[in-house]
Design a protein around this motif. Structure first.
Motif, short mmCIF file in Angstrom:
data_model
loop_
_atom_site.label_atom_id
_atom_site.label_comp_id
_atom_site.label_asym_id
_atom_site.label_seq_id
_atom_site.Cartn_x
_atom_site.Cartn_y
_atom_site.Cartn_z
N GLY A 132 29.82 0.54 29.62
CA GLY A 132 30.85 -0.35 29.08
C GLY A 132 31.15 -0.04 27.63
N ARG A 133 30.10 0.16 26.84
CA ARG A 133 30.29 0.52 25.43
C ARG A 133 31.00 1.86 25.29
NH1 ARG A 133 27.50 -2.16 21.44
NH2 ARG A 133 26.03 -3.76 22.12
N ALA A 134 30.69 2.78 26.22
CA ALA A 134 31.28 4.11 26.15
C ALA A 134 32.68 4.16 26.74
CB ALA A 134 30.38 5.11 26.89
N GLY A 135 33.10 3.08 27.40
CA GLY A 135 34.44 3.04 27.97
C GLY A 135 34.63 3.93 29.19
N ILE A 136 33.55 4.13 29.97
CA ILE A 136 33.65 5.00 31.14
C ILE A 136 33.21 4.31 32.42
CG2 ILE A 136 33.44 7.20 29.91
CD1 ILE A 136 30.43 7.14 30.60
N ALA A 137 33.20 2.97 32.42
CA ALA A 137 32.70 2.23 33.59
C ALA A 137 33.46 2.61 34.86
CB ALA A 137 32.80 0.73 33.34
N GLU A 138 34.76 2.87 34.74
CA GLU A 138 35.57 3.18 35.92
C GLU A 138 35.49 4.65 36.31
OE1 GLU A 138 38.56 3.29 32.45
OE2 GLU A 138 36.57 2.45 32.94
N HIS A 139 34.73 5.46 35.57
CA HIS A 139 34.69 6.89 35.83
C HIS A 139 33.32 7.39 36.29
CE1 HIS A 139 38.65 7.17 34.05
NE2 HIS A 139 38.21 6.68 32.90
N VAL A 140 32.28 6.56 36.23
CA VAL A 140 30.92 7.06 36.45
C VAL A 140 30.63 7.44 37.90
CG1 VAL A 140 29.89 5.97 34.42
CG2 VAL A 140 30.02 4.70 36.57
N HIS A 141 31.53 7.09 38.81
CA HIS A 141 31.32 7.51 40.21
C HIS A 141 31.79 8.95 40.43
CE1 HIS A 141 35.54 6.29 40.02
NE2 HIS A 141 35.75 7.03 41.10
#
Length: 243
Positions: A132-141
């Motif tokens: 969340g802090r890194a702004g990649i929550a929607e990309h980690v899959h």
């Protein structure tokens, strides 16, 4: 030390010599410095000044020829190779120029890999907080080839932080990124220092990159020749003799 508080990383009289006899090369010469908790330090200097060797000695990747290095108060120069390996897994994080993600794993699996190797369970909510802090929550899959360079480096930073290390070493972390992605990565490193009180030690050759740090260590011929507090890109360039 600062106010009696043990620094996160401390180098005392560290020297490193490669080779022997007439072919011996001193990469570091009597380097002493304390890196305090929650600090962001850039290490700079010309090619061959000892930047990478300093990082490797401080991170326990290579043993100094003389002097001592401590991480979290533990003298790592006295540890066995097995003990050093365990310390790096649990107490040290690494961010590299080349990202070093495993292509067959998703972003989340890459982030969790250090914990799997150490046979540890993630702290509940830790991965979610980091992505969340890194702004990649929607990309980690996604797998690395499906991510931009900036997204891959964000994954790498989350991986470096997931085990809750005492210090993160970053070696030219923006070197493979475009200017915009580089600024975003530096902003993320700045936030983990300010918000999470993480200690970051970063090697870079770029004054604009180093200006995001709290201070700059200048090396020349294996020695610390200057320490600049609250650096600006212009002041750093002047200190390096760049016009």
């Amino acid at each position: 030390m600062n106010g009696g508080i043990e620094p996160t990383v401390r180098l005392d009289g560290v020297g490193k010599v490669y080779g022997t006899g007439v072919s011996a090369v001193a990469a570091l010469r009597d380097v002493s410095h304390a890196f305090t908790r929650g600090s962001f330090t850039a290490v700079m200097g010309p090619s061959g000044s000892g930047k990478t060797t300093l990082l490797q000695c401080a991170a326990g990747l290579t043993r100094p020829t003389s002097g001592s290095v401590s991480v979290g108060g533990a003298d790592i120069t006295r540890l066995s190779e097995a003990e050093l390996s365990g310390l790096r897994r649990h107490r040290i994080g690494f961010v590299f120029q080349a990202f070093n993600l495993l292509p067959a794993l998703t972003g989340r699996e890459n982030i969790e890999l250090p914990l799997r190797l150490a046979r540890r369970r993630p702290v509940p909510g830790r991965v979610e907080e980091l992505v969340g802090r890194a702004g990649i929550a929607e990309h980690v899959h996604r797998r690395p080839h499906e991510l931009s360079g900036g997204q891959q480096q964000r994954v790498a930073i989350c991986r470096a932080l997931v085990a809750g290390p005492e210090v993160v070493f970053a070696d030219e972390p923006t070197g493979n990124l475009d200017a915009r992605s580089g600024r975003e990565i530096l902003g993320l490193l700045r936030r983990v220092v300010d918000d999470l009180e993480q200690t970051v030690i970063m090697v870079t050759h770029d004054p604009a990159v180093a200006a995001h740090a709290d201070r700059v260590l200048f090396l020349s011929d294996g020695q610390v020749v200057n320490v600049m507090e609250a650096p600006t890109a212009e002041a750093i360039a002047a200190g390096l003799g760049i016009h």
